[in-house]
Write a protein that holds these residues in place. Structure first.
Motif, PDB file in Angstrom:
ATOM      1  N   ILE A  35      51.583 -31.205 106.683  1.00 27.83           N
ATOM      2  CA  ILE A  35      51.123 -30.346 106.154  1.00 27.83           C
ATOM      3  C   ILE A  35      49.522 -29.902 106.624  1.00 27.83           C
ATOM      4  CG2 ILE A  35      50.231 -29.557 103.609  1.00 27.83           C
ATOM      5  CD1 ILE A  35      52.553 -31.256 102.346  1.00 27.83           C
ATOM      6  N   ILE A  36      48.891 -30.927 106.822  1.00 28.39           N
ATOM      7  CA  ILE A  36      47.684 -30.601 107.530  1.00 28.39           C
ATOM      8  C   ILE A  36      47.517 -30.001 108.673  1.00 28.39           C
ATOM      9  CG2 ILE A  36      45.298 -32.018 107.977  1.00 28.39           C
ATOM     10  CD1 ILE A  36      45.915 -33.821 105.865  1.00 28.39           C
ATOM     11  N   TYR A  37      48.298 -30.625 109.433  1.00 33.60           N
ATOM     12  CA  TYR A  37      48.366 -29.665 111.126  1.00 33.60           C
ATOM     13  C   TYR A  37      48.847 -28.159 110.660  1.00 33.60           C
ATOM     14  CZ  TYR A  37      49.081 -34.247 113.576  1.00 33.60           C
ATOM     15  OH  TYR A  37      48.863 -35.538 114.044  1.00 33.60           O
ATOM     16  N   GLY A  38      49.734 -28.005 110.054  1.00 35.04           N
ATOM     17  CA  GLY A  38      50.146 -26.694 109.792  1.00 35.04           C
ATOM     18  C   GLY A  38      49.121 -25.896 109.021  1.00 35.04           C
ATOM     19  N   LEU A  39      48.531 -26.564 107.948  1.00 38.21           N
ATOM     20  CA  LEU A  39      47.624 -25.482 107.300  1.00 38.21           C
ATOM     21  C   LEU A  39      46.136 -25.327 108.160  1.00 38.21           C
ATOM     22  CD1 LEU A  39      47.052 -27.297 103.655  1.00 38.21           C
ATOM     23  CD2 LEU A  39      47.774 -24.807 104.255  1.00 38.21           C
ATOM     24  N   ILE A  40      45.781 -26.456 109.201  1.00 33.81           N
ATOM     25  CA  ILE A  40      44.944 -26.356 110.071  1.00 33.81           C
ATOM     26  C   ILE A  40      45.125 -25.154 110.879  1.00 33.81           C
ATOM     27  CG2 ILE A  40      43.660 -27.280 112.015  1.00 33.81           C
ATOM     28  CD1 ILE A  40      43.303 -29.674 110.622  1.00 33.81           C
ATOM     29  N   LEU A  41      46.259 -25.059 111.782  1.00 34.09           N
ATOM     30  CA  LEU A  41      46.665 -23.853 112.482  1.00 34.09           C
ATOM     31  C   LEU A  41      46.563 -22.604 111.758  1.00 34.09           C
ATOM     32  CD1 LEU A  41      49.948 -25.407 114.432  1.00 34.09           C
ATOM     33  CD2 LEU A  41      47.728 -24.824 115.298  1.00 34.09           C
ATOM     34  N   ILE A  42      47.048 -22.370 110.444  1.00 38.43           N
ATOM     35  CA  ILE A  42      46.996 -21.274 109.651  1.00 38.43           C
ATOM     36  C   ILE A  42      45.581 -20.674 109.624  1.00 38.43           C
ATOM     37  CG2 ILE A  42      47.937 -20.060 107.665  1.00 38.43           C
ATOM     38  CD1 ILE A  42      50.146 -21.659 107.586  1.00 38.43           C
ATOM     39  N   ILE A  43      44.791 -21.779 108.942  1.00 39.44           N
ATOM     40  CA  ILE A  43      43.601 -21.515 108.450  1.00 39.44           C
ATOM     41  C   ILE A  43      42.536 -21.003 109.517  1.00 39.44           C
ATOM     42  CG2 ILE A  43      41.464 -22.486 107.366  1.00 39.44           C
ATOM     43  CD1 ILE A  43      43.385 -24.031 105.296  1.00 39.44           C
ATOM     44  N   PHE A  44      42.783 -21.758 110.738  1.00 41.60           N
ATOM     45  CA  PHE A  44      41.570 -21.441 111.826  1.00 41.60           C
ATOM     46  C   PHE A  44      42.184 -20.081 112.405  1.00 41.60           C
ATOM     47  CE2 PHE A  44      40.153 -25.706 111.606  1.00 41.60           C
ATOM     48  CZ  PHE A  44      38.909 -25.559 112.650  1.00 41.60           C
ATOM     49  N   MET A  45      43.493 -19.976 112.627  1.00 39.29           N
ATOM     50  CA  MET A  45      43.809 -18.653 113.161  1.00 39.29           C
ATOM     51  C   MET A  45      43.379 -17.489 112.020  1.00 39.29           C
ATOM     52  SD  MET A  45      45.627 -18.729 115.898  1.00 39.29           S
ATOM     53  CE  MET A  45      44.365 -19.725 116.357  1.00 39.29           C
ATOM     54  N   MET A  46      43.278 -17.794 110.718  1.00 40.15           N
ATOM     55  CA  MET A  46      43.074 -16.744 109.729  1.00 40.15           C
ATOM     56  C   MET A  46      41.304 -16.446 109.778  1.00 40.15           C
ATOM     57  SD  MET A  46      45.472 -17.712 106.404  1.00 40.15           S
ATOM     58  CE  MET A  46      44.702 -16.262 105.399  1.00 40.15           C
ATOM     59  N   PHE A  47      40.711 -17.546 109.991  1.00 37.71           N
ATOM     60  CA  PHE A  47      39.175 -17.494 109.705  1.00 37.71           C
ATOM     61  C   PHE A  47      38.334 -17.894 110.997  1.00 37.71           C
ATOM     62  CE2 PHE A  47      41.231 -18.276 105.446  1.00 37.71           C
ATOM     63  CZ  PHE A  47      40.775 -16.758 104.980  1.00 37.71           C
ATOM     64  N   ALA A  48      39.091 -18.760 111.705  1.00 43.54           N
ATOM     65  CA  ALA A  48      38.023 -19.293 112.770  1.00 43.54           C
ATOM     66  C   ALA A  48      38.886 -19.154 114.323  1.00 43.54           C
ATOM     67  CB  ALA A  48      37.564 -20.683 112.636  1.00 43.54           C
ATOM     68  N   PRO A  49      39.390 -17.961 114.431  1.00 42.69           N
ATOM     69  CA  PRO A  49      40.132 -18.062 115.689  1.00 42.69           C
ATOM     70  C   PRO A  49      39.645 -18.618 116.947  1.00 42.69           C
ATOM     71  CG  PRO A  49      39.698 -15.741 115.179  1.00 42.69           C
ATOM     72  CD  PRO A  49      39.213 -16.649 114.116  1.00 42.69           C
TER      73      PRO A  49
END
Lengths: 300, 308, 253
Positions: B277-291
């Motif tokens: 869950i954490i890997y996945g969320l990190i990928l999503i959140i970084f792509m959304m807000f800190a690419p």
């Protein structure tokens, strides 16, 4: 191996292959409609299928919901989930950076979140079996033995695909989707709401995955890793040229039959390699896929 | 200022095994290995903008090649490190040649499928990999000396890492690096500038496989055991997450991401489902807000804060 | 009469059933500025893309400096000495102005391993500095291409093409969207490049003010067919051209 046995295997392989192939075809369809309209290979497609399967399992088995309510509900949940992901996450990703690589990474992220969530619920850790809604009595077709369930799977998949093609070819929504796939700017100019179409396409793709999940789950042991079946969907899409919808369907059937034949003639362990071999063969012999016509020329 | 920082970091890395416990040295070896894996991912995704999802498979090829070179041929480890990289690059070249004939995304899909297939090969080729029992990795040798402990391996692992970082910097600043970025930014313009686009993609892909192969050989120097389960897609995603956290397209990001997120993932090892869950969320959140990654994100916000 | 540097011979391009360029021929003389004009959709850009080898003509031949390039890949054109710019900017957006121009010099960086790995090959840096000076991009060397204003982005396209050190420069609407002052700068720059450096330019352009001022020769395309060719003066007064641009009534008025 004598000829008699080979013939028997051939018939059995084709029959079983058509059944599983129909599910791969659905999955490939779900992948290709997203790719055609947004150029993103959705790496979360398999986990969308897996998660939808668990939603259905939860409703059926743990909530004892009647079939007529649980099936539509699963499909609606899958539609909403996928649409939401597109609307909330991907819109923001595209806004933050123009690179398509970032969108792909976001779908990879989704696949991991879904996998982890299903494991977290506790249902996904031990393999579970999904109750068959149709009897599993065998019927002989030629020398091949298939179950009533198999026939129901194939039948349902074909009906869903027919409905999809009708929608895509003959309704206003379908026309809008096709126009977005061909030329988004022009589509927008003639009044197509791009955002809404993209969201609908993701939702639709989620719903198709959910149907594929309902069909394939009784034939598999369910685990949080069952999303890896998506490899076969990708293989089917590549065989079909990756941008052609009829190609995806034919690709699905081809992959299904190849997989079953490899299982019967080589070994059941070699099945894992079948999609990879199919992808490589297509890339070597006919890189544009069986249905990929001419390469689209980028206007410069 | 920057030079001083680098020197301080280097001094820290050199004295590390003298002042710390065995576990810390083991962890340092592991993080350095991940650094090289991340550099490989950085070259193909960050520099050339192409998607390779078989980093774990090339890593595995490196480990087994190196294991084979050590036992069957009794090569000294510098030779087996090189061989690991080259074998991985060669396999990558074959896959890439096929995949890059058509659509761009075929590289992502073919490498994804290739990764799955390789895991099957690792599980089935019992004579080389030990199959489902895993493989006891024989110790690496140099002039008859065997490297048996983490502490002994550390200087070697560090030296290889520094060499690979240096190579990455060299490549990035060179004509080759410019060609990579040209392909990433605009293929048509790159063509018009005389950059052979497909060859350039292929070189980037093979180079990244080479790096992963070398990382495999590094792993084989200090590790004693490898199981095919740890060479699956999960590892590729871990490396991808590191590069994303550090910042796609920057070398210091790839290194920083490997170290920061390597530590985080070591902490997360106890809880596999949270880990996903954490890997996945990190990928999503970084792509959304800190690419552009954690460090660029912090930097930008500090600047904004300073201005306010 | 000087030799033709570029010869396009009976080129035809079809997209499906649509004939975009029909049996089109063109000769561009060494050291001149040759303009290709015509209404939208006349096939100008398609012709351009054939010459720069992005499209494959269905029939016909393209000869550059005596060599048949009809089958050569696009990536070899820079090496032959043909540079092009793009109608809709195709800059390397995330890279700096300097890097953009250095990629333009890609083919001049040499093939040895050392040359491949050199950060700033001395052999090309001199010429790159000159290009930057000449196009007036010096103050922006370290700026990212995407942060430049439109006028400078257009200039960067041109500068990057010049870094190829071309013998033939293909410009696809370099003045589109520019302000008058910027067009005047472009006019001076192009004229200077041709007069003092002996460059040959083939330009597709809608801005007639520029076309009429700089061109030595003008070719007019309509519906994929050549309808007129001559000096700017001749073309301007050609009834077929007036008809193509303004309609039948205007031609007869």
């Amino acid at each position: 191996m004598d000829l008699q046995l080979a013939l028997l295997f051939l018939q059995q392989g084709v029959a079983s292959g058509l059944v599983v192939g129909s599910v791969y075809a659905l999955l490939a369809l779900a992948i290709v409609i997203i790719f055609r309209t947004s150029e993103v290979p959705n790496f979360a497609q398999g986990e969308m299928l897996m998660a939808a399967g668990y939603v259905a399992l939860y409703l059926f088995v743990f909530r004892a919901m009647p079939v007529w309510a649980a099936i539509p509900m699963t499909i609606v949940v899958a539609f909403a989930g996928a649409a939401l992901f597109r609307r909330v996450v991907l819109t923001q990703v595209a806004h933050a950076s123009g690179s398509p690589v970032n969108l792909v990474i976001a779908t990879l992220g989704l696949s991991y979140v879904l996998k982890g969530l299903v494991r977290q619920t506790g249902f996904g850790d031990t393999p579970r079996s999904f109750p068959a809604l149709v009897s599993t009595d065998s019927i002989m077709i030629g020398q091949a033995s298939v179950t009533r369930l198999d026939l129901a799977i194939l039948g349902t998949a074909v009906i869903v695909m027919a409905a999809f093609f009708w929608m895509f070819g003959y309704t206003k929504l379908g026309r809008a989707m096709r126009s977005v796939g061909m030329n988004p700017k022009a589509a927008q100019l003639v009044g197509v709401n791009l955002n809404r179409i993209h969201t609908t396409i993701w939702g639709l793709s989620g719903a198709i995955s959910a149907i594929a999940a309902l069909l394939i789950s009784p034939k598999l042991l369910m685990t949080a890793d069952m999303g890896s079946v998506v490899t076969l969907g990708f293989a089917a899409a590549i065989v079909g040229g990756f941008a052609s919808l009829p190609g995806a369907v034919v690709g699905g059937f081809i992959i299904g039959i190849v997989e079953q034949l490899v299982g019967l003639f080589v070994s059941s362990r070699a099945i894992t390699l079948a999609p990879f071999l199919a992808i490589m063969l297509v890339l070597i012999l006919r890189p544009q896929g069986l249905f990929g016509g001419r390469v689209v020329i980028k206007k410069v | 200022m920057r030079i001083l920082g680098l020197l301080a970091a280097l001094a820290g890395l050199i004295v590390l095994p003298l002042v710390s416990t065995g576990y810390v040295v083991y962890l340092a070896n592991l993080l350095l290995t991940f650094t090289v894996l991340c550099l490989g991912m950085h070259i193909v995704i960050g520099e050339a903008g192409q998607f390779s999802l078989a980093q774990a498979a090339f890593f595995g090829i490196g480990i087994y090649t190196s294991g084979l070179a050590n036992t069957a041929f009794g090569w000294p480890f510098p030779l087996s490190v090189l061989a690991s990289g080259l074998v991985a690059a060669l396999v990558g070249l074959c896959i890439g040649t096929l995949a890059l004939r058509m659509r761009d995304i075929y590289l992502a899909l073919a490498t994804f499928a290739f990764g799955e297939a390789m895991q099957w090969v690792f599980l089935s080729w019992t004579s080389v990999t030990g199959g489902p029992n895993g493989l006891r990795i024989p110790p690496a040798t140099l002039f008859g000396l065997e490297i048996v402990s983490d502490r002994q391996a550390y200087p070697v692992v560090l030296a290889i890492t520094l060499l690979m970082i240096w190579a990455t910097v060299l490549i990035a600043r060179s004509r080759l690096g410019r060609a990579f970025r040209a392909v990433r930014e605009s293929e048509v313009a790159a063509l018009a500038m005389g950059v052979p686009v497909r060859t350039t993609k292929l070189v980037a892909f093979a180079l990244s496989a080479f790096f992963a192969g070398v990382a495999g050989a590094m792993f084989a120097i200090y590790s004693t055991y490898i199981h095919p389960d740890s060479l699956g897609f999960q590892t590729t995603i871990l490396v991808l997450t590191m590069v994303v956290v550090g910042g796609l397209g920057s070398i210091s990001g790839a290194i920083g991401g490997a170290i920061v997120f390597g530590l985080i993932s070591e902490l997360l090892r106890q809880a596999p489902s949270y880990q996903e869950i954490i890997y996945g969320l990190i990928l999503i959140i970084f792509m959304m807000f800190a690419p552009r990654g954690l460090f660029a994100f912090i930097g930008d916000n500090l600047k904004r804060f300073a201005r306010a | 009469m000087r030799n033709p540097l570029l010869q396009v011979e009976n080129v035809t391009v079809r997209f499906g059933g649509l004939v975009a360029v029909n049996d089109f021929s063109l000769e561009v003389t060494q050291g001149t500025i040759h303009a290709l004009i015509g209404p939208n959709g006349a096939g100008k850009s398609t012709t351009f893309n054939c010459i720069s080898r992005f499209y494959q003509p269905n029939s016909g031949r393209i000869v550059f400096d005596g060599t048949d390039i009809t089958r050569s890949p696009a990536s070899e054109m820079a090496g032959c000495g043909i540079a092009r710019s793009f109608q809709n900017l195709e800059l390397f957006n995330e890279l700096t102005v300097l890097e953009n121009i250095m990629i333009g010099a890609h083919v001049h960086c040499g093939g040895s391993l050392r040359a491949w790995l050199q950060a700033k090959p001395p052999a090309v840096m001199h010429h790159i500095d000159e290009v930057i000076e000449r196009t007036g991009l010096a103050p922006y060397r370290k700026h990212k291409a995407r942060n430049l204003d439109f006028g400078h982005q257009k200039l960067l396209e041109l500068a990057r093409a010049l870094a190829i050190r071309p013998r033939l420069l293909l410009l696809d609407e370099p003045a589109a969207g520019l302000r008058n002052r910027e067009i005047a700068t472009l006019d001076r720059l192009l004229t200077d490049l041709v007069r003092t450096d002996g460059l040959t330019v083939l330009i597709v352009e809608h801005v007639m003010q520029l076309v009429m001022s700089i061109s030595d020769r003008v070719t007019v395309l309509n519906f994929g067919t050549k309808i007129a060719e001559g000096t700017p003066q001749q073309v301007r007064n050609d009834p077929a051209v007036i008809e193509a641009y303004l309609g039948k009534e205007a031609a007869h008025a």
